[in-house]
Scaffold this active site. Sequence first.
Site, PDB file in Angstrom:
ATOM      1  N   ASP A   1       0.840  -1.188   0.000  1.00 32.06           N
ATOM      2  CA  ASP A   1       0.000   0.000   0.000  1.00 32.06           C
ATOM      3  C   ASP A   1       0.882   1.249   0.000  1.00 32.06           C
ATOM      4  O   ASP A   1       1.811   1.338  -0.792  1.00 32.06           O
ATOM      5  CB  ASP A   1      -0.960  -0.046   1.202  1.00 32.06           C
TER       6      ASP A   1
ATOM      7  N   TYR B   1      -3.019  11.082   0.897  1.00 29.15           N
ATOM      8  CA  TYR B   1      -3.496  10.886  -0.476  1.00 29.15           C
ATOM      9  C   TYR B   1      -3.492  12.215  -1.232  1.00 29.15           C
ATOM     10  O   TYR B   1      -3.101  12.271  -2.410  1.00 29.15           O
ATOM     11  CB  TYR B   1      -4.908  10.309  -0.460  1.00 29.15           C
TER      12      TYR B   1
ATOM     13  N   HIS C   1      -4.805  -7.821   0.701  1.00 34.80           N
ATOM     14  CA  HIS C   1      -4.097  -6.551   0.815  1.00 34.80           C
ATOM     15  C   HIS C   1      -3.315  -6.432   2.118  1.00 34.80           C
ATOM     16  O   HIS C   1      -2.271  -5.790   2.163  1.00 34.80           O
ATOM     17  CB  HIS C   1      -5.115  -5.417   0.703  1.00 34.80           C
TER      18      HIS C   1
END
Length: 396
Positions: free
Chosen positions: A178, A305, A359
């Site tokens: 990630d 982000y 994930h």
Amino acid sequence: MEKHPFTVHVPQAILDDLKDRLAYTRWPDEVENAGWDYGTNRHYLKSLVDYWQHEFDWRAQEKKLNQFAHFREHIDGLGIHFIHERGRGENPLPILLTHGWPGSFFEMFKLIPLLTDPEKHGGDPTDAFDVIVPSLPGFGFSDRPTVRGMATMQTAELWARLMRDVLGYSHFAAAGGDIGSGVTQRLALAHPELLVGIHLTYLSVHASLPEQPNLSEEEQHYLQVVQQWSQEEGAYSALHSTKPQTLAYGLNDSPVGLAAWIIEKFRAWSDCNGEVEQRFSKDELLTNIMLYWSTETISSSVRMYYENAHTLPKLRPEQHISVPAGIALFPKEISLPPREWAERLLLVQRWTMMPRGGHFAAMEEPELLAEELRAFFRPFRSEKTNVTISPMPRNS
């Protein structure tokens, strides 16, 4: 340099306030037979919140977390929390593990002892690692950045300082998934002289080179799959990348809202067949959520982000990471690129399709990931990873 031990401890006033907020939740309605199609299922969330309010023991989780050696250091004016667990074998290889969102340093909780003491877990003691697990800036017990621009590239520079200047390692391994994958790649690009190799469990389409010409048929299909996934599942990322502050007011004020935002991803991105507790216990899910709630870091975590979208320089076609790379793709991972896509950016020396997992690889399949890390880094162990550093006090 003096090291500063850190103990995980949340003030009781925060826990008391949490109990009140959980008790006075105003629940939204839900259509019949909604399941998880509209987002986090209300029936499941109510059961989790009931457990959170009446049975979950945060103090017991603190005790487990404090089994590891925690520290906090100021690097470039920012307080960074990290775990530093010494290996139990001869000449352990230092490895820097970086988590992502919506995870935390807690993602590595099961993996750490498998890497530090492989002999105790049926492995070879010569595969031991010194394990360093920092909390990303704005996550958990690391400081929340107060100025613009703390993206993965800047985090990579902090990690270089942490490993070289604070801990005294001249060479080390690095791994992540990630956001941690992006940080690891940027670290390898900026400081190849520090790294013996990198290992990744996730490759973002944005971190590679989509503008490259002559894409293979498999690469073109991969980009189509990514585009479809973004349309169906990527709304969270678009919001994080554009208006994170708007989202933060609700998530920072409502523990149930925060849990709903995070739990939906743990279910959707893991190899759980739609039953999130097939992979994660209630205690594990809530411990991770508590690391956001008790530190009020959901706002600063999703803001990364935005910083990546607005400040991170795009890689040029001629840029290529020269550090040896290992890739392990778990079947329920968000993104499963073909090898040739990864090789446009990385010096891929090991490519493994894992039999199961998703994930959150370190939480879902710690044994598989530990063996993969041991196997990849085994050829890179050498005397150059031996460094003399002053003993660090263990957390009591």
